[in-house]
Design an enzyme around this catalytic site. Structure first.
Site, PDB file in Angstrom:
ATOM      1  N   TYR A  44       0.883  -1.174   0.000  1.00  0.00           N
ATOM      2  CA  TYR A  44       0.000   0.000   0.000  1.00  0.00           C
ATOM      3  C   TYR A  44       0.914   1.216   0.000  1.00  0.00           C
ATOM      4  O   TYR A  44       0.782   2.093   0.843  1.00  0.00           O
ATOM      5  CB  TYR A  44      -0.810  -0.106   1.301  1.00  0.00           C
ATOM      6  CG  TYR A  44      -2.071   0.692   1.441  1.00  0.00           C
ATOM      7  CD1 TYR A  44      -3.065   0.673   0.471  1.00  0.00           C
ATOM      8  CD2 TYR A  44      -2.298   1.448   2.595  1.00  0.00           C
ATOM      9  CE1 TYR A  44      -4.233   1.374   0.660  1.00  0.00           C
ATOM     10  CE2 TYR A  44      -3.476   2.150   2.784  1.00  0.00           C
ATOM     11  CZ  TYR A  44      -4.441   2.106   1.804  1.00  0.00           C
ATOM     12  OH  TYR A  44      -5.616   2.794   1.984  1.00  0.00           O
TER      13      TYR A  44
ATOM     14  N   HIS B 207      -2.389   7.510  -2.832  1.00  0.00           N
ATOM     15  CA  HIS B 207      -3.527   6.587  -2.904  1.00  0.00           C
ATOM     16  C   HIS B 207      -4.113   6.350  -1.509  1.00  0.00           C
ATOM     17  O   HIS B 207      -5.331   6.405  -1.318  1.00  0.00           O
ATOM     18  CB  HIS B 207      -3.076   5.264  -3.524  1.00  0.00           C
ATOM     19  CG  HIS B 207      -4.115   4.179  -3.479  1.00  0.00           C
ATOM     20  ND1 HIS B 207      -5.249   4.190  -4.273  1.00  0.00           N
ATOM     21  CD2 HIS B 207      -4.207   3.051  -2.736  1.00  0.00           C
ATOM     22  CE1 HIS B 207      -5.979   3.112  -4.019  1.00  0.00           C
ATOM     23  NE2 HIS B 207      -5.376   2.401  -3.093  1.00  0.00           N
TER      24      HIS B 207
ATOM     25  N   ARG C 115     -12.879   6.706   5.311  1.00  0.00           N
ATOM     26  CA  ARG C 115     -12.858   7.234   6.684  1.00  0.00           C
ATOM     27  C   ARG C 115     -12.609   8.734   6.627  1.00  0.00           C
ATOM     28  O   ARG C 115     -11.491   9.204   6.885  1.00  0.00           O
ATOM     29  CB  ARG C 115     -11.711   6.590   7.498  1.00  0.00           C
ATOM     30  CG  ARG C 115     -11.802   5.101   7.743  1.00  0.00           C
ATOM     31  CD  ARG C 115     -10.526   4.576   8.396  1.00  0.00           C
ATOM     32  NE  ARG C 115      -9.339   4.907   7.620  1.00  0.00           N
ATOM     33  CZ  ARG C 115      -8.915   4.195   6.573  1.00  0.00           C
ATOM     34  NH1 ARG C 115      -9.550   3.120   6.203  1.00  0.00           N
ATOM     35  NH2 ARG C 115      -7.844   4.579   5.898  1.00  0.00           N
TER      36      ARG C 115
ATOM     37  N   ASP D 140      -4.844  -5.004  -9.939  1.00  0.00           N
ATOM     38  CA  ASP D 140      -5.503  -5.568  -8.761  1.00  0.00           C
ATOM     39  C   ASP D 140      -6.970  -5.115  -8.777  1.00  0.00           C
ATOM     40  O   ASP D 140      -7.370  -4.207  -8.061  1.00  0.00           O
ATOM     41  CB  ASP D 140      -4.774  -5.058  -7.507  1.00  0.00           C
ATOM     42  CG  ASP D 140      -5.370  -5.619  -6.224  1.00  0.00           C
ATOM     43  OD1 ASP D 140      -6.005  -6.681  -6.282  1.00  0.00           O
ATOM     44  OD2 ASP D 140      -5.182  -4.979  -5.173  1.00  0.00           O
TER      45      ASP D 140
ATOM     46  N   TYR E 240     -14.657  -4.934   4.787  1.00  0.00           N
ATOM     47  CA  TYR E 240     -13.217  -4.868   5.072  1.00  0.00           C
ATOM     48  C   TYR E 240     -12.846  -4.667   6.536  1.00  0.00           C
ATOM     49  O   TYR E 240     -11.676  -4.831   6.895  1.00  0.00           O
ATOM     50  CB  TYR E 240     -12.537  -3.804   4.193  1.00  0.00           C
ATOM     51  CG  TYR E 240     -12.455  -2.427   4.797  1.00  0.00           C
ATOM     52  CD1 TYR E 240     -13.569  -1.605   4.854  1.00  0.00           C
ATOM     53  CD2 TYR E 240     -11.259  -1.943   5.318  1.00  0.00           C
ATOM     54  CE1 TYR E 240     -13.503  -0.344   5.404  1.00  0.00           C
ATOM     55  CE2 TYR E 240     -11.177  -0.685   5.879  1.00  0.00           C
ATOM     56  CZ  TYR E 240     -12.291   0.111   5.917  1.00  0.00           C
ATOM     57  OH  TYR E 240     -12.213   1.368   6.466  1.00  0.00           O
TER      58      TYR E 240
ATOM     59  N   LYS F 189     -11.397  -8.422  -3.603  1.00  0.00           N
ATOM     60  CA  LYS F 189     -10.129  -8.481  -4.327  1.00  0.00           C
ATOM     61  C   LYS F 189      -9.858  -9.831  -4.968  1.00  0.00           C
ATOM     62  O   LYS F 189      -9.095  -9.906  -5.926  1.00  0.00           O
ATOM     63  CB  LYS F 189      -8.982  -8.204  -3.335  1.00  0.00           C
ATOM     64  CG  LYS F 189      -9.027  -6.829  -2.687  1.00  0.00           C
ATOM     65  CD  LYS F 189      -8.515  -5.765  -3.611  1.00  0.00           C
ATOM     66  CE  LYS F 189      -8.320  -4.436  -2.888  1.00  0.00           C
ATOM     67  NZ  LYS F 189      -7.635  -3.459  -3.744  1.00  0.00           N
TER      68      LYS F 189
ATOM     69  N   SER G 152      -7.107 -11.120 -10.511  1.00  0.00           N
ATOM     70  CA  SER G 152      -5.988 -10.174 -10.509  1.00  0.00           C
ATOM     71  C   SER G 152      -5.162 -10.549 -11.735  1.00  0.00           C
ATOM     72  O   SER G 152      -5.043 -11.730 -12.055  1.00  0.00           O
ATOM     73  CB  SER G 152      -5.123 -10.309  -9.253  1.00  0.00           C
ATOM     74  OG  SER G 152      -5.900 -10.485  -8.088  1.00  0.00           O
TER      75      SER G 152
ATOM     76  N   THR H 115      -1.627   0.379  -5.276  1.00  0.00           N
ATOM     77  CA  THR H 115      -1.994   1.299  -6.346  1.00  0.00           C
ATOM     78  C   THR H 115      -1.029   2.473  -6.404  1.00  0.00           C
ATOM     79  O   THR H 115      -0.820   3.152  -5.393  1.00  0.00           O
ATOM     80  CB  THR H 115      -3.421   1.830  -6.104  1.00  0.00           C
ATOM     81  OG1 THR H 115      -4.264   0.721  -5.865  1.00  0.00           O
ATOM     82  CG2 THR H 115      -3.914   2.629  -7.290  1.00  0.00           C
TER      83      THR H 115
END
Lengths: 437, 437
Positions: free
Chosen positions: A140, A145, A154, A244, A255, A264, A268, A370
């Site tokens: 990540y 991103h 959030r 992805d 999640y 996900k 992929s 990403t």
């Protein structure tokens, strides 16, 4: 830069004429690996190397016996339906084979006659997964991103306090990773509208891509053994393009607290070609951490990582809709970015992943996460480009998109260029959305 | 109950005398599978079946050629270093081999003389992983565990709104799963004390076990094909004991927003024996959902699942400290629970996992999640037993624990018993904590 050797020399040309044409992804300075066979044949899949518009068949190379020692061992290991064994041989073997291939494919090579028959036109081949991916971890690493997506999921707490300390990653699903050309049915699942009391079930309405790099581990480590950051890149065989695919509405509902799951693991897609870490040496760049941000903990810090731990791999993503195909229009470019913006380097990912003793096996893959750049236009997903599905983007032919529609084909490309070196490319990764079953 | 057949008959006895002794985990009604070889030998690992205190060597069985049709094919597939091919054959083959083994091992069997030489004492063997686990997914099916842990990680929001709708799961790491007997170094990593401004690095201070079942997929499904709940159990080969070791302090700092990562992937341990779904038929029980709770969505609902979708598999966990070993004291029992308390059934896990088209391969494993029962004493982790590390538990020898210490060996057992049927057991899964490297 100490990583540069004769295989990177901009003056090298190949006796394969198409490798010398401007703009090719596969000049002799690249030499990426894939697993291929002739289209619609019953041939065994085996390793191949891209050179111009051709694939050099490593079965022929291995059997020709023209290389010696490590290069020959490596060619023989790569003459297989999956490159895991070759990848597990380690840096010295990868490098020996690269050098031998570079010399054999050069203008004037004594091996030209032995290898001319080993070429197959790329238009005549099909690819399989280049290796068996035992475990796949998605990182990540783009703070742009993470911040943009965090704002959507959030609003009051977009970037969590651990982000600048921990290279955040999570385990992904290996079984549903396939090679470029993958077509998959729109996933179904549970979603919950923000104003609904209860969730509902049906096809995903917020289907998205994610523009990522895949990073293949070569030589692994024993369970319990940490890979120090100074040594981390020796374990990294190479890089591919990676899409992805993500079902944003499934993700939002499922999640918490354990992370994305069905959002996900329906599909992929990787590019067929793995560009080796060695081929990427000229495009290394400094990695730096803003002085206002926390500096990395000791185990994630090294002078090499500061000096040359980042890779300036440029990437873009395009969309070809059914209407564009029907009208024979070119795909519409959606965005472009570079891996150089990554908040964490590949070496930091590898070291962090093993700091607790976790073991890698050859062929394991890391997703970069990403790769969105600092500007809104550089976002690597539709979720970001459409500002959470609130604002349609308009394509070149006037069509609009917030998320992917059935029939959409997503095409990602990657390449590197820098002064004094030849441009090299990754080819592409393509995938198509089919209607829900 | 329609799943009961002649192999479950309580009156069956075996010509292997130890299988008839009261209290054995492995009477002739069980017949679980493992992969084994003689200790300290160079033999190839191969499939075996537990009978009393012996292992029946499937290499000998396969080569004897005494079975016919599907049973023989299955025995030959199980004569391998990993059971994946056998598991991929599907229900009819598993069942045929079980029936043939049951008949061949019965008192009075004509095959006694052919198979007497196929027995190896369990004390003389070592086990490997029973199969290659391609992908491993951990679920979170105990609402008691989810609530108790949720209270510790999110006091104001313990059980998230999705829990009663979605069988929550996340992808785990396959490479670091090993078989009973695994010893691993205490993991290191980043942690952050609640009152600290910045995280620190060092050995985990809150190392824990999780009492789980592992559920092995047999026959897989194609990418894009959902497994309907009516058909889900046909894909489930069997169950093992599973210790999902957890580093709670690493977990608390790293797990948001993408889930646990280094807190889990340093080691996970399975029991050598896989008890087949068919062997567990007598211990099936009704699954029900409290009428005050949301009822499952249609895709997770079936009458069979209501009537017999749960399994009353009893489990307990014991701790053997270094002091106990030195004093030759028995391990101290920490807690006991049953899988019958699970909020979701195995069939629901399988169907949910594939509802988006995700594919299983033979040998893939699902973790049940920590099986804590409704009472505090039935908690399946130290995190719960010590109320988040706030209250030590006192062991039989007077030692105290909040979390695991170096040298601690954790031992989990499982068994089933019900009126009218013989008791069957899972053996044990054991693992030991070594000091940080």
């Amino acid at each position: 830069m100490s990583f540069i050797n004769e295989t990177h020399d901009i003056n090298l040309t190949s006796w394969v004429a198409s490798a010398n044409q401007a703009g090719t992804d596969f000049p002799i300075q690249n030499l990426p690996f894939a697993v291929f066979r002739r289209k619609d044949s019953n041939e065994e899949f085996r390793g191949g190397v891209a050179i111009g518009d051709q694939v050099l068949d490593l079965a022929v190379v291995a059997n020709a016996g023209i290389f010696s020692a490590k290069a020959q061992e490596a060619a023989e290991a790569a003459n297989a339906q999956a490159l895991n064994e070759f990848m597990g041989l380690g840096q010295a073997h990868w490098s020996a084979l690269r050098l031998a291939l570079s010399r054999a494919l050069r203008e004037g090579s004594e091996h030209k006659s032995a290898l001319e028959g080993a070429l197959v036109a790329q238009t005549d081949v099909e690819y399989s997964m280049p290796c068996h991916i035992g475990d796949y971890t998605d990182f990540y690493t783009s703070i742009y991103h993470a911040t943009a997506v965090g704002k959507l999921f959030r609003p009051d707490n977009p970037l969590l306090p651990n982000y600048k300390w921990v290279p955040i990653g999570y385990h992904g699903r290996s079984s549903s990773i396939d090679v470029s050309g993958q077509a998959f049915h729109r996933p179904k699942g549970q979603t919950k509208a923000p104003d609904a009391d209860t969730p509902s079930f049906g096809p995903c309405k917020r289907l998205d891509y994610e523009l990522e790099l895949g990073i293949y581990l070569g030589k692994g480590n024993e369970l319990g053994e940490q890979i120090a950051i100074e040594n981390a890149e020796n374990h990294v065989f190479g890089f591919c393009l990676f899409n992805d695919w993500s079902a944003r509405d499934l993700q939002a509902w499922e999640y918490q607290p354990l992370g994305p799951f069905l959002a996900k693991n329906f599909a992929s897609t990787v590019s067929p070609w793995i560009v080796t870490t060695e081929a990427l040496a000229p495009y290394r760049t400094q990695w730096h951490r803003d002085s206002k941000d926390p500096q990395p903990m000791d185990y994630l810090e090294s002078s090499h990582n500061r000096e040359a731990g980042a890779f300036d791999i440029q990437m873009d993503v395009s969309l070809e809709t059914q209407k564009m195909r029907d009208a024979q229009q070119a795909a519409a470019k959606l965005s472009a970015s570079s891996f150089k913006h990554s908040y964490w380097t590949v070496a930091q990912m590898v070291t962090h992943h093993t700091v607790n003793g976790c073991n890698f096996l050859p062929g394991d893959m890391l997703g970069s996460g990403t790769q969105s750049g600092p500007e809104h236009e550089e976002a690597g997903s539709l979720l970001e480009l459409s500002r959470g599905g609130k604002q349609s983007i308009t394509l070149a032919n006037g069509e609009e998109r917030k998320f992917l529609e059935d029939g959409d084909k997503v095409i990602m490309r990657g390449w590197c260029e820098t002064d004094g070196f030849n441009r090299i490319g990754f080819g592409s990764v393509e995938g198509t959305v089919l209607p829900a079953k």
